[in-house]
Write a protein that holds these residues in place. Structure first.
Motif, PDB file in Angstrom:
ATOM      1  N   UNK A 198       9.601   4.159  -5.145  1.00 45.15           N
ATOM      2  CA  UNK A 198       9.407   5.445  -5.810  1.00 45.15           C
ATOM      3  C   UNK A 198       7.980   5.943  -5.701  1.00 45.15           C
ATOM      4  N   UNK A 199       7.016   5.043  -5.856  1.00 46.55           N
ATOM      5  CA  UNK A 199       5.603   5.425  -5.745  1.00 46.55           C
ATOM      6  C   UNK A 199       5.238   5.761  -4.302  1.00 46.55           C
ATOM      7  N   UNK A 200       5.780   5.010  -3.345  1.00 45.91           N
ATOM      8  CA  UNK A 200       5.480   5.275  -1.933  1.00 45.91           C
ATOM      9  C   UNK A 200       6.062   6.601  -1.463  1.00 45.91           C
ATOM     10  N   UNK A 201       7.171   7.011  -2.063  1.00 48.39           N
ATOM     11  CA  UNK A 201       7.812   8.270  -1.665  1.00 48.39           C
ATOM     12  C   UNK A 201       7.054   9.488  -2.169  1.00 48.39           C
ATOM     13  N   UNK A 202       6.204   9.302  -3.167  1.00 46.36           N
ATOM     14  CA  UNK A 202       5.444  10.400  -3.767  1.00 46.36           C
ATOM     15  C   UNK A 202       4.332  10.831  -2.805  1.00 46.36           C
TER      16      UNK A 202
END
Length: 298
Positions: free
Chosen positions: A135-139
């Protein structure tokens, strides 16, 4: 505590410390490639102006729009997870290998099954961290604008809970990813290492092990990447907010295949190999040399 029990506890502690050290070093060296791999896996349409056209393009875009720290998004969850994750990986491999030794199986089968068991155990430990990391990498906001690791984890728990639709979503895909990877990774490494003679020259012996480890990580990456793509789709942002398109492992694979073709199941393969080829070798070598040092000095 008996002398035998103390010996077993010391051995287990050495395996845990060596495995945790191997994981920490590998993640610090290779995390930028994991960010790029995840971005490739979650993008659906190459004609989207925000999509990455190539590996070089992804590095340029991330650096230009998100800065250097953009390559380290989502690193805290794997750092927090790496010590227990890799400790579990190597410790359980050694224990499964010992257990299977009593069953009179061939060495080749013993290494592969022990690897499969260690991968499945590792997946259960690491999956919540993977959900937060993806989720953080997709941001795509700048590093300063994205939520903190703990804040994002709280968001997931508050909205979706701790179960298979929340902090443990994608568990089946994670089981497939780690089980397949470790089965090939450990099976190939230990079987081939036992076939190729040991070299008396320390430098050549290091290169022998590194080369076998590199091939092990590369082969395992090629075999398990469809599970990795499914995991990233399930754990990452859904195409339509509020609608869950990717829910289960094999159904996600089928959907990706039907809509985007067979090659879509291999998205992110190049950065994955670039990470887990040398990264796989680094882990095995750090583990072996650290474990040997601990046996001699602890």
């Amino acid at each position: 505590m008996s002398k035998a029990d103390r010996g077993l506890l010391r051995e287990a502690s050495q395996q845990v410390v060596a495995g945790g050290s191997a994981g920490l070093i590998e993640i610090c060296l290779m995390h930028p490639l994991d960010v790029v791999k995840t971005r490739f896996q979650i993008q659906r349409c190459a004609t989207d102006p925000n999509s990455y056209k190539s590996l070089g393009d992804s590095f340029r875009m991330i650096f230009r729009t998100e800065g250097l720290f953009g390559f380290y998004k989502g690193i805290l969850p794997p750092i927090l997870a790496e010590t227990p994750k890799r400790a579990v990986k190597f410790f359980t491999f050694e224990q499964y290998k010992k257990l299977l030794g009593y069953m009179s199986l061939s060495p080749a089968l013993t290494f592969a099954i022990a690897g499969l068991g260690s991968g499945l155990t590792e997946a259960i430990v690491v999956n919540p961290f993977e959900v937060v990391k993806v989720g953080l990498q997709a941001n795509r906001n700048t590093f300063a604008e994205q939520p903190s690791t703990l804040g994002y984890a709280r968001q997931i728990i508050k909205k979706e809970g701790l179960g298979l639709r929340g902090l443990n979503k994608g568990l089946t895909a994670t089981l497939g990813r780690h089980g397949a990877f470790n089965m090939v990774y450990f099976g190939f490494y230990h079987n081939v290492k036992n076939i190729i003679p040991v070299n008396k020259d320390p430098t050549l012996e290091f290169l022998r092990k590194f080369g076998i480890g590199f091939l092990s990580g590369t082969m395992a990456s090629v075999i398990n990447i469809p599970f990795d793509v499914a995991k990233s789709r399930i754990q990452g942002p859904q195409p339509v907010p509020g609608e869950i398109k990717y829910r289960t492992c094999f159904k996600t694979m089928a959907t990706v295949y039907q809509e985007e073709g067979i090659l879509a199941l291999y998205k992110g393969l190049l950065p994955k190999i670039m990470r887990l080829g040398p990264g796989g070798a680094v882990m095995l070598l750090v583990y072996e040399y650290t474990y040997l040092w601990l046996q001699e000095n602890w």
